[in-house]
Design an enzyme around this catalytic site. Structure first.
Site, short mmCIF file in Angstrom:
data_model
loop_
_atom_site.label_atom_id
_atom_site.label_comp_id
_atom_site.label_asym_id
_atom_site.label_seq_id
_atom_site.Cartn_x
_atom_site.Cartn_y
_atom_site.Cartn_z
N LEU A 138 10.37 19.23 0.72
CA LEU A 138 11.20 20.31 1.47
C LEU A 138 11.70 19.37 2.83
O LEU A 138 11.01 18.79 3.47
CB LEU A 138 10.44 21.45 1.82
CG LEU A 138 10.00 22.42 0.77
CD1 LEU A 138 8.98 23.52 1.48
CD2 LEU A 138 10.76 23.08 0.02
N ASP A 139 12.96 19.89 3.10
CA ASP A 139 13.49 19.25 4.37
C ASP A 139 12.70 19.50 5.50
O ASP A 139 11.95 20.64 5.52
CB ASP A 139 15.05 19.87 4.43
CG ASP A 139 15.99 19.34 3.30
OD1 ASP A 139 15.50 18.40 2.62
OD2 ASP A 139 16.84 20.07 2.96
N LYS A 140 12.75 18.80 6.48
CA LYS A 140 11.92 18.98 7.88
C LYS A 140 11.96 20.36 8.23
O LYS A 140 10.85 21.03 8.37
CB LYS A 140 12.57 18.10 8.79
CG LYS A 140 11.81 18.28 10.33
CD LYS A 140 12.56 17.53 11.27
CE LYS A 140 12.04 17.78 12.95
NZ LYS A 140 12.80 16.67 13.80
N THR A 142 13.31 23.23 6.27
CA THR A 142 12.92 24.29 5.42
C THR A 142 11.47 24.67 5.12
O THR A 142 10.70 23.71 5.20
CB THR A 142 13.60 23.64 4.06
OG1 THR A 142 15.03 23.41 4.07
CG2 THR A 142 13.27 24.61 2.89
N ARG A 237 21.69 23.28 0.03
CA ARG A 237 22.42 23.14 1.49
C ARG A 237 23.77 22.70 0.91
O ARG A 237 24.74 23.32 1.36
CB ARG A 237 21.82 22.48 2.45
CG ARG A 237 20.36 22.99 3.00
CD ARG A 237 19.53 21.83 3.56
NE ARG A 237 20.35 21.54 5.10
CZ ARG A 237 19.98 20.57 5.55
NH1 ARG A 237 18.81 19.92 5.38
NH2 ARG A 237 20.43 20.21 6.73
#
Length: 325
Positions: A138-140, A142, A237
């Site tokens: 997961l992105d930082k 998210t 995104r």
């Protein structure tokens, strides 16, 4: 530093018809299927004395396998006592609910303080699993659910399940603009040609498919439920920005906040103060990599998204008589 690896085994009769990389992953469970595939492609594997460089080659059973390879020693990351919100754990997997501002894997600008460092402290034996068992990220900023493998066999099967699209991952998000209907974005994604930290829709990129449906309409935003078919970097995104509905608060793809006409000062402060992409991994469903049991987990919206949705509802209620819904 490199480590020499010399392995020998005989393919079982019961493995008749298997791909070579699959058969070897079963014969040598201490090594991931991706690593075995690399060795095959590097011509490090012989079958009955002959080099076979095709992972898809079928085995018949009874073949003599030899592997003569080198393993480059991976960077040794430090265990760090960082709390993990563990939703589920057994001998094979860990499911965590990741908060915002938490990088998954060390990299440039984030040498430590990551989920990986926390996993090494929580379960030291995970050091023997490539990438400390991390199979998706997961992105930082998210939030939400991630599954991690505690053993090589569990990791191998989770990766295979992801590639086969057998793991269901659903997200909740707030997008900019008023969307009229759900749908699917089927658009390939690649690294942006000039912005190294960005991804972009590009015809020659990797396949990427995102399904979305509308949960709730607001005055100038839309609450969405999304399901990933693929797992490309920044996929949701990029896809939502591609259809001109970027996620609220997205620092890379969102642009400037769109402030609804006549909004109160308090509501404007909420919108401007939401400083991350409004994206949360809310549901994860998979077949357990070892037992085969179908399992499902849910993670409630984090507080910042709850407060955001509450503010969006309040603003919409004030102006409901002016809207033609």
């Amino acid at each position: 530093m490199s480590q020499q690896v010399q392995l020998e085994a005989t393919v079982a009769e019961s493995q008749l018809g298997q791909r070579l990389d699959q058969a070897l992953a079963e014969l040598f469970p201490d090594y991931s299927r991706s690593r075995i595939k690399e060795w095959i492609l590097e011509e490090r594997v012989t079958v009955n004395g002959q080099i076979i460089a095709k992972p898809k080659e079928k085995v018949l059973g009874g073949e003599c396998i030899s592997i003569n390879a080198l393993i480059e020693e991976e960077a040794r990351w430090l265990p760090q006592d960082i709390p993990l919100n563990i939703v589920y754990e057994d001998d094979d997997i860990i499911v965590i609910n990741k908060p915002r501002d938490f990088v998954v894997h060390p990299g440039a600008g984030n040498p430590d303080g990551t989920v990986l460092n926390a996993l090494l402290h929580h379960y030291p034996a995970i050091v023997d699993v490539p990438r400390a068992g991390i199979v998706h990220r997961l992105d930082k900023d998210t939030t939400g659910l991630m599954v991690v493998a505690k053993t090589v066999p569990a990791q191998t099967r989770l990766v295979e399940a992801l590639q086969a699209r057998d793991i269901t991952r659903e997200y909740e998000a707030v997008a900019m603009g008023t969307m009229t209907a759900g749908g699917t974005v089927d658009a390939n994604i690649a690294r942006h040609p000039t912005k190294r930290t960005h991804m972009s829709v590009y015809p020659m990129g990797k396949p990427a498919v995102t399904h979305y449906r509308i949960m709730e309409h607001f005055r100038a935003h839309t609450r969405l439920r999304l399901r990933l078919e693929t797992g490309r970097t920044h996929q949701i995104r990029v896809h939502m920005a591609h259809i001109t509905h970027p996620l609220l608060g997205d620092p890379l793809y969102g642009g400037r906040p769109r402030l609804p006409k006549g909004a109160s000062e308090d509501f404007i402060q909420v919108l401007r103060g939401f400083d991350r992409q409004a994206l949360h991994a809310i549901m994860l469903r998979l077949s357990h990599p070892i037992t085969g049991e179908l399992m499902e987990w849910h993670a409630p919206l984090p507080d910042d998204m709850v407060q955001l949705v509450t503010a969006l509802r309040a603003d919409t209620e004030i102006f409901k008589d002016e809207m033609n819904w």
